[in-house]
Design a protein around this motif. Sequence first.
Motif, PDB file in Angstrom:
ATOM      1  N   ASP A  73    -140.866-104.061 -57.129  1.00  0.00           N
ATOM      2  CA  ASP A  73    -141.119-102.996 -56.619  1.00  0.00           C
ATOM      3  C   ASP A  73    -139.951-102.007 -57.090  1.00  0.00           C
ATOM      4  N   SER A  74    -139.895-100.682 -57.729  1.00  0.00           N
ATOM      5  CA  SER A  74    -138.854-100.008 -58.112  1.00  0.00           C
ATOM      6  C   SER A  74    -138.639 -99.261 -56.906  1.00  0.00           C
ATOM      7  N   ASN A  75    -139.383 -99.078 -55.686  1.00  0.00           N
ATOM      8  CA  ASN A  75    -139.285 -98.347 -54.729  1.00  0.00           C
ATOM      9  C   ASN A  75    -138.149 -98.741 -53.638  1.00  0.00           C
ATOM     10  N   SER A  76    -137.457 -99.733 -54.263  1.00  0.00           N
ATOM     11  CA  SER A  76    -136.724-100.889 -53.090  1.00  0.00           C
ATOM     12  C   SER A  76    -135.002-100.763 -53.663  1.00  0.00           C
ATOM     13  N   TYR A  77    -135.066 -99.672 -54.645  1.00  0.00           N
ATOM     14  CA  TYR A  77    -133.710 -99.361 -55.094  1.00  0.00           C
ATOM     15  C   TYR A  77    -132.978 -98.212 -54.226  1.00  0.00           C
ATOM     16  N   TRP A  78    -131.904 -98.636 -53.829  1.00  0.00           N
ATOM     17  CA  TRP A  78    -130.699 -97.647 -53.097  1.00  0.00           C
ATOM     18  C   TRP A  78    -129.453 -97.556 -53.710  1.00  0.00           C
ATOM     19  N   THR A  99    -117.544 -96.610 -43.914  1.00  0.00           N
ATOM     20  CA  THR A  99    -118.948 -95.872 -43.712  1.00  0.00           C
ATOM     21  C   THR A  99    -119.572 -95.124 -44.993  1.00  0.00           C
ATOM     22  N   ILE A 100    -120.836 -95.336 -45.239  1.00  0.00           N
ATOM     23  CA  ILE A 100    -121.699 -94.986 -46.477  1.00  0.00           C
ATOM     24  C   ILE A 100    -122.772 -94.700 -46.156  1.00  0.00           C
ATOM     25  N   ARG A 101    -123.551 -94.004 -47.238  1.00  0.00           N
ATOM     26  CA  ARG A 101    -124.810 -93.578 -47.113  1.00  0.00           C
ATOM     27  C   ARG A 101    -125.674 -94.358 -48.334  1.00  0.00           C
ATOM     28  N   LEU A 102    -126.892 -94.725 -47.913  1.00  0.00           N
ATOM     29  CA  LEU A 102    -127.617 -95.411 -48.871  1.00  0.00           C
ATOM     30  C   LEU A 102    -128.682 -94.523 -49.111  1.00  0.00           C
ATOM     31  N   THR A 103    -128.648 -93.995 -50.250  1.00  0.00           N
ATOM     32  CA  THR A 103    -129.800 -92.847 -50.796  1.00  0.00           C
ATOM     33  C   THR A 103    -131.064 -93.505 -51.682  1.00  0.00           C
ATOM     34  N   HIS A 104    -132.285 -93.544 -51.337  1.00  0.00           N
ATOM     35  CA  HIS A 104    -133.242 -94.029 -51.921  1.00  0.00           C
ATOM     36  C   HIS A 104    -133.480 -93.360 -53.356  1.00  0.00           C
ATOM     37  N   VAL A 105    -133.226 -94.011 -54.428  1.00  0.00           N
ATOM     38  CA  VAL A 105    -133.243 -93.503 -55.854  1.00  0.00           C
ATOM     39  C   VAL A 105    -134.743 -92.816 -56.088  1.00  0.00           C
ATOM     40  N   ASN A 106    -135.647 -93.366 -55.535  1.00  0.00           N
ATOM     41  CA  ASN A 106    -136.978 -92.298 -56.411  1.00  0.00           C
ATOM     42  C   ASN A 106    -137.251 -91.324 -55.502  1.00  0.00           C
ATOM     43  N   THR A 107    -136.799 -91.298 -54.557  1.00  0.00           N
ATOM     44  CA  THR A 107    -137.314 -89.966 -53.499  1.00  0.00           C
ATOM     45  C   THR A 107    -136.115 -89.072 -53.093  1.00  0.00           C
TER      46      THR A 107
END
Length: 223
Positions: A73-78, A99-107
Motif C-alpha cells: 500500500d502506497s499510503n504507508s510511506y513517510w 527529534t524529527i517529523r514524519l510526513t505522510h507522503v500522499n497527503t
Amino acid sequence: MDNCPALSRILWSCMLLSCLCGLSYGTELSFVTCGSVVKLLNIKHNVRLHSHDVRYGSGSGQQSVTGITSVEDSNSYWSVRGTSDAVCYRGTPVKCGQTIRLTHVNTGRNLHSHYFASPLSSNQEVSAFGEEGEGDHLDEWTVQCSGSVWKREEAVRFRHKATDALLSVTGEEYGRPIHGQREVHAMTAPSQHSLWKAMEGIFMKPSESPLGNRDSSHSHTEF
C-alpha cells in the motif's frame, strides 16, 4: 527540502512512481537518513504505519492513522524530516535522541499526537495534521534507539516530544469503512507494542563530496 514542502511532495511522488514502475536498487546504507521515505513496521503486530484521507469520527476529527498488514500500500510511506527549529539535512544519519517529523507522503500531513482519546482503546490519539508538510510543535517525535544513529535493522521507539508518550499499537481493529486496520495510538509506558523498524523505502545517501557539500543522491530498496 523543509523550505519547499510542495516541491518536496512532487519530488517524492516522482521517485516513488519510478520505483513502482520497475526501478529497484539495493543499498549499502545501514542507517536511516534525513530526507528518506520509509515504511515503518510495528514488529509486535506486524503492521505498517499507515494513513489516508479518512478523518476520525470522534476526538480531534483529524486525519486518521492506522496500522495495516499490506506490504504494497502506497499510503504507508513517510518522509523523515527535520523540525521547524532544527534542519535535518538530506542524507544526514538520524541520531538516537534526535527529534524529527514524519510526513505522510500522499497527503502531506505530519504524524501528530495530543491529549484527545483514541477511538477504540481510549489511549492517546495519534493523527495526521497540517498542510503540505507544515503543522505545529505537536508533530515532533524523538527517536529512541540504543547506539549513536538510527540503524535500519534496529527496533526503535518514537516518543512524542510534547506529551512524552510513545507511538504504539495494541491490536484493536476497526470495522467499516477501514475494516481490519489496527488502531495506532500513544502510550506512556514502553513495551513491545511501541517497537518499530524501518522497512521498504528510498534511503538518501550522505554526500560524498570532499568539501562536505550536500547532494541529492539516493538509493532504493525494493518495494
